[in-house]
Design a protein around this motif. Structure first.
Motif, PDB file in Angstrom:
ATOM      1  N   VAL A   1       0.835  -1.198   0.000  1.00 45.28           N
ATOM      2  CA  VAL A   1       0.000   0.000   0.000  1.00 45.28           C
ATOM      3  C   VAL A   1       0.867   1.244   0.000  1.00 45.28           C
ATOM      4  CG1 VAL A   1      -1.673   1.332   1.351  1.00 45.28           C
ATOM      5  CG2 VAL A   1      -1.964  -1.143   1.080  1.00 45.28           C
ATOM      6  N   ILE A   2       1.903   1.249   0.841  1.00 44.11           N
ATOM      7  CA  ILE A   2       2.820   2.383   0.894  1.00 44.11           C
ATOM      8  C   ILE A   2       3.478   2.595  -0.473  1.00 44.11           C
ATOM      9  CG2 ILE A   2       4.942   3.264   1.946  1.00 44.11           C
ATOM     10  CD1 ILE A   2       2.617   3.253   3.880  1.00 44.11           C
ATOM     11  N   ARG A   3       3.934   1.516  -1.084  1.00 44.71           N
ATOM     12  CA  ARG A   3       4.600   1.608  -2.385  1.00 44.71           C
ATOM     13  C   ARG A   3       3.668   2.175  -3.450  1.00 44.71           C
ATOM     14  NH1 ARG A   3       6.316  -4.005  -4.889  1.00 44.71           N
ATOM     15  NH2 ARG A   3       4.046  -4.189  -4.866  1.00 44.71           N
ATOM     16  N   GLU A   4       2.403   1.819  -3.373  1.00 44.89           N
ATOM     17  CA  GLU A   4       1.455   2.183  -4.418  1.00 44.89           C
ATOM     18  C   GLU A   4       1.111   3.663  -4.412  1.00 44.89           C
ATOM     19  OE1 GLU A   4      -0.926   1.539  -7.699  1.00 44.89           O
ATOM     20  OE2 GLU A   4       0.391   0.080  -6.711  1.00 44.89           O
ATOM     21  N   ILE A   5       1.056   4.273  -3.226  1.00 48.49           N
ATOM     22  CA  ILE A   5       0.420   5.585  -3.154  1.00 48.49           C
ATOM     23  C   ILE A   5       1.239   6.679  -2.476  1.00 48.49           C
ATOM     24  CG2 ILE A   5      -0.784   5.045  -1.001  1.00 48.49           C
ATOM     25  CD1 ILE A   5      -3.184   6.609  -2.005  1.00 48.49           C
ATOM     26  N   CYS A   6       2.110   6.336  -1.529  1.00 46.10           N
ATOM     27  CA  CYS A   6       2.714   7.352  -0.664  1.00 46.10           C
ATOM     28  C   CYS A   6       3.962   7.980  -1.280  1.00 46.10           C
ATOM     29  CB  CYS A   6       3.080   6.755   0.697  1.00 46.10           C
ATOM     30  SG  CYS A   6       1.637   6.198   1.629  1.00 46.10           S
ATOM     31  N   SER A   7       4.215   9.216  -0.897  1.00 48.70           N
ATOM     32  CA  SER A   7       5.467   9.886  -1.265  1.00 48.70           C
ATOM     33  C   SER A   7       6.496   9.746  -0.150  1.00 48.70           C
ATOM     34  CB  SER A   7       5.210  11.367  -1.552  1.00 48.70           C
ATOM     35  OG  SER A   7       4.569  11.995  -0.446  1.00 48.70           O
ATOM     36  N   ASP A   8       6.040   9.751   1.097  1.00 46.74           N
ATOM     37  CA  ASP A   8       6.926   9.628   2.256  1.00 46.74           C
ATOM     38  C   ASP A   8       6.312   8.659   3.242  1.00 46.74           C
ATOM     39  OD1 ASP A   8       9.123  11.990   2.095  1.00 46.74           O
ATOM     40  OD2 ASP A   8       7.217  12.672   1.254  1.00 46.74           O
ATOM     41  N   VAL A   9       7.168   8.096   4.096  1.00 48.30           N
ATOM     42  CA  VAL A   9       6.690   7.087   5.037  1.00 48.30           C
ATOM     43  C   VAL A   9       7.498   7.165   6.324  1.00 48.30           C
ATOM     44  CG1 VAL A   9       8.263   5.301   4.141  1.00 48.30           C
ATOM     45  CG2 VAL A   9       6.164   4.611   5.308  1.00 48.30           C
ATOM     46  N   VAL A  10       6.830   6.838   7.431  1.00 49.43           N
ATOM     47  CA  VAL A  10       7.525   6.639   8.696  1.00 49.43           C
ATOM     48  C   VAL A  10       7.244   5.213   9.146  1.00 49.43           C
ATOM     49  CG1 VAL A  10       5.612   7.555  10.092  1.00 49.43           C
ATOM     50  CG2 VAL A  10       7.929   7.488  11.036  1.00 49.43           C
ATOM     51  N   VAL A  11       8.280   4.525   9.587  1.00 53.13           N
ATOM     52  CA  VAL A  11       8.159   3.164  10.099  1.00 53.13           C
ATOM     53  C   VAL A  11       8.218   3.242  11.621  1.00 53.13           C
ATOM     54  CG1 VAL A  11       9.119   0.834  10.103  1.00 53.13           C
ATOM     55  CG2 VAL A  11       9.307   2.266   8.040  1.00 53.13           C
ATOM     56  N   LEU A  12       7.173   2.741  12.269  1.00 57.59           N
ATOM     57  CA  LEU A  12       7.132   2.721  13.728  1.00 57.59           C
ATOM     58  C   LEU A  12       7.445   1.327  14.236  1.00 57.59           C
ATOM     59  CD1 LEU A  12       3.928   4.811  14.610  1.00 57.59           C
ATOM     60  CD2 LEU A  12       6.305   5.592  14.420  1.00 57.59           C
ATOM     61  N   GLU A  13       8.138   1.281  15.347  1.00 55.07           N
ATOM     62  CA  GLU A  13       8.439   0.018  16.014  1.00 55.07           C
ATOM     63  C   GLU A  13       8.395   0.257  17.510  1.00 55.07           C
ATOM     64  OE1 GLU A  13       9.845  -4.134  16.285  1.00 55.07           O
ATOM     65  OE2 GLU A  13       8.593  -2.906  14.977  1.00 55.07           O
ATOM     66  N   ARG A  14       7.461  -0.388  18.181  1.00 52.41           N
ATOM     67  CA  ARG A  14       7.289  -0.256  19.627  1.00 52.41           C
ATOM     68  C   ARG A  14       7.170   1.196  20.065  1.00 52.41           C
ATOM     69  NH1 ARG A  14      11.489  -4.924  21.897  1.00 52.41           N
ATOM     70  NH2 ARG A  14      10.504  -6.673  20.792  1.00 52.41           N
ATOM     71  N   GLY A  15       6.393   1.952  19.312  1.00 50.64           N
ATOM     72  CA  GLY A  15       6.104   3.329  19.677  1.00 50.64           C
ATOM     73  C   GLY A  15       7.165   4.341  19.312  1.00 50.64           C
ATOM     74  N   ARG A  16       8.232   3.898  18.670  1.00 52.91           N
ATOM     75  CA  ARG A  16       9.304   4.814  18.287  1.00 52.91           C
ATOM     76  C   ARG A  16       9.469   4.838  16.769  1.00 52.91           C
ATOM     77  NH1 ARG A  16      14.232   3.625  22.621  1.00 52.91           N
ATOM     78  NH2 ARG A  16      13.025   4.074  24.524  1.00 52.91           N
ATOM     79  N   ILE A  17      10.109   5.885  16.292  1.00 54.28           N
ATOM     80  CA  ILE A  17      10.404   5.966  14.862  1.00 54.28           C
ATOM     81  C   ILE A  17      11.618   5.097  14.572  1.00 54.28           C
ATOM     82  CG2 ILE A  17      11.164   7.460  12.978  1.00 54.28           C
ATOM     83  CD1 ILE A  17       9.564   9.717  14.212  1.00 54.28           C
ATOM     84  N   ALA A  18      11.405   4.065  13.751  1.00 49.95           N
ATOM     85  CA  ALA A  18      12.522   3.229  13.313  1.00 49.95           C
ATOM     86  C   ALA A  18      13.288   3.921  12.195  1.00 49.95           C
ATOM     87  CB  ALA A  18      12.015   1.862  12.859  1.00 49.95           C
ATOM     88  N   GLU A  19      12.550   4.445  11.210  1.00 53.38           N
ATOM     89  CA  GLU A  19      13.155   5.259  10.166  1.00 53.38           C
ATOM     90  C   GLU A  19      12.051   5.982   9.408  1.00 53.38           C
ATOM     91  OE1 GLU A  19      14.915   3.195   6.659  1.00 53.38           O
ATOM     92  OE2 GLU A  19      14.515   1.375   7.824  1.00 53.38           O
ATOM     93  N   THR A  20      12.434   7.015   8.705  1.00 58.37           N
ATOM     94  CA  THR A  20      11.489   7.795   7.921  1.00 58.37           C
ATOM     95  C   THR A  20      12.213   8.400   6.727  1.00 58.37           C
ATOM     96  OG1 THR A  20       9.791   9.536   8.007  1.00 58.37           O
ATOM     97  CG2 THR A  20      11.831   9.932   9.240  1.00 58.37           C
ATOM     98  N   GLY A  21      11.454   8.686   5.688  1.00 61.04           N
ATOM     99  CA  GLY A  21      12.047   9.283   4.499  1.00 61.04           C
ATOM    100  C   GLY A  21      11.193   9.042   3.278  1.00 61.04           C
ATOM    101  N   PRO A  22      11.686   9.436   2.089  1.00 54.24           N
ATOM    102  CA  PRO A  22      10.954   9.160   0.849  1.00 54.24           C
ATOM    103  C   PRO A  22      10.760   7.660   0.672  1.00 54.24           C
ATOM    104  CG  PRO A  22      12.798  10.679   0.467  1.00 54.24           C
ATOM    105  CD  PRO A  22      12.959  10.144   1.849  1.00 54.24           C
ATOM    106  N   VAL A  23       9.646   7.275   0.099  1.00 53.58           N
ATOM    107  CA  VAL A  23       9.336   5.849  -0.041  1.00 53.58           C
ATOM    108  C   VAL A  23      10.398   5.122  -0.847  1.00 53.58           C
ATOM    109  CG1 VAL A  23       7.690   4.230  -1.069  1.00 53.58           C
ATOM    110  CG2 VAL A  23       6.861   6.146   0.291  1.00 53.58           C
ATOM    111  N   TRP A  24      10.896   5.750  -1.909  1.00 55.21           N
ATOM    112  CA  TRP A  24      11.881   5.062  -2.750  1.00 55.21           C
ATOM    113  C   TRP A  24      13.133   4.706  -1.958  1.00 55.21           C
ATOM    114  CZ3 TRP A  24      16.801   6.761  -3.471  1.00 55.21           C
ATOM    115  CH2 TRP A  24      17.081   8.102  -3.191  1.00 55.21           C
TER     116      TRP A  24
END
Length: 376
Positions: free
Chosen positions: A239-262
């Protein structure tokens, strides 16, 4: 032209009557911030119960620009829903601030909170439609609650139904609709109040693959036509790949990483991201997996998994850098935001021990899988 606005109860927006498409007007800002912006400043959320406490969010710092399609992804319990629902104060942070359009929302009084929620539409996984009301009545409900004059409600409902492709379904009851059509009703209901931000809470999780693609296409089209900021949560990287420009990955309530989807897809930095991407990656073919060895033997081929992002990997350059024959075992290349994002498995016959270092100069990530003996 028909008067219809998507950024305030009575702000005019022009519509192209030939195409039934809105002509976006200049967006306004509130409290010094661009319309549709969201910022989280050290946002934490703790749930307390008789059985103990759960830290759902832990010091989240994040900015969502206006007009983007921003994805929030993570495994179950990562804090996705908690974070999304702080944007319209369905959840109150335990600490930190959420700032919408430049305005801290924790200090809003009851009237201010009502106004905020009219600027923020929301669609849900299970549609939340009223079964005893028609499509028209479901979509009109937020306007009736807001006290919009009846003379305005009908035309506005008709316009959003046309926008989502349901112009012939106004008098149908939800029980007669498919799952994809029900979600289109939910989207129309969220848009009828003319929001600057649209929140999507696992909006495609209850849909089949065909309906999912149709709804994602509709959301992309709405973002393009109206410039609405879309924030969606999901546990599916597809879903993220199909539509988003940017994404944040959460893990146990914290930001694991974030940035442009590509970049996040092509160069995942955190184990949680790699785990979420795993379903999109083809496993090593069974015949090779059965013959795989960890130790190098004479004449064995080295198997490497190569991940590249931003630029396509030149196979001729790969062979040159390896200094040995390179055989492509399997590969998959996507174009995300105009950039190549790919993963491949290659076998290098008679590879020298330093071959991985040679290949790293080409860019991308190199992962050693193991060896397959030449006589296997």
């Amino acid at each position: 032209m028909l008067g219809l606005a998507f950024h305030g109860i009575h702000d005019p927006v022009r519509w192209d009557t030939a195409s039934a498409r809105p002509i976006p007007a200049a967006r306004t800002a509130t409290a010094g911030g661009a319309a549709g912006t969201v910022r989280f400043e050290a946002v934490s959320k703790t749930y307390r119960s008789a059985s103990g406490t759960v830290q759902a969010l832990d010091a989240i710092d994040l900015a969502i620009p206006a007009g983007t399609i921003f994805g929030i992804i993570g495994r179950s319990g990562a804090g996705k829903s908690s974070l999304l629902r702080t944007i319209n104060r369905l959840e109150e942070p335990t600490s930190g601030r959420v700032i919408v359009d430049g305005e801290p929302i924790e200090a809003l009084d009851a009237d201010g909170l009502v106004a905020l929620r009219r600027r923020i539409g929301m669609i849900f996984q299970h549609f939340n439609l009223l079964s005893a009301k028609t499509v028209r009545q479901n979509v009109a409900l937020p306007l009736a609650v807001a006290g919009v004059p009846k003379a305005e409600i009908g035309p506005r409902v008709d316009e959003v139904l046309r926008l989502v492709g349901l112009e012939g379904k106004a008098d149908v009851y939800p029980s007669r609709l498919s799952g994809g059509q029900k979600q289109r009703v939910g989207i129309a209901r969220a848009l009828v109040t003319r929001p600057a931000i649209l929140l999507c809470d696992e909006a495609t999780s209850a849909l089949d693959p065909e309906a999912t693609l149709a709804i994602l296409g509709l959301l992309r089209d709405i973002n393009r036509r109206l410039g609405i900021t879309i924030v969606l949560i999901t546990h599916e990287m597809s879903v993220i790949r199909e539509i988003c420009s940017d994404v944040v990955v959460l893990e146990r309530g914290r930001i694991a990483e974030t940035g442009p989807v590509w970049r996040v897809f092509g160069q995942p930095e955190h184990a949680a991201t790699r785990a979420l991407l795993e379903p999109l990656s083809r496993d090593l073919p069974e015949d090779l997996a059965a013959r795989l060895r960890s130790d190098r033997t004479a004449g064995a081929s080295l198997l490497l998994r190569i991940t590249c992002a931003g630029e396509a990997l030149d196979l001729a350059a790969l062979t040159g850098a390896a200094g040995a024959p390179v055989r492509l075992i399997q590969a998959g290349i996507d174009r995300i935001q105009g950039r190549a994002v790919g993963r491949m498995i290659v076998a290098i016959a008679g590879a020298a021990p330093e071959v991985e270092e040679r290949l790293r100069v080409l860019g991308g990530e190199i992962e050693r899988i193991g060896y397959v003996a030449a006589d296997d």
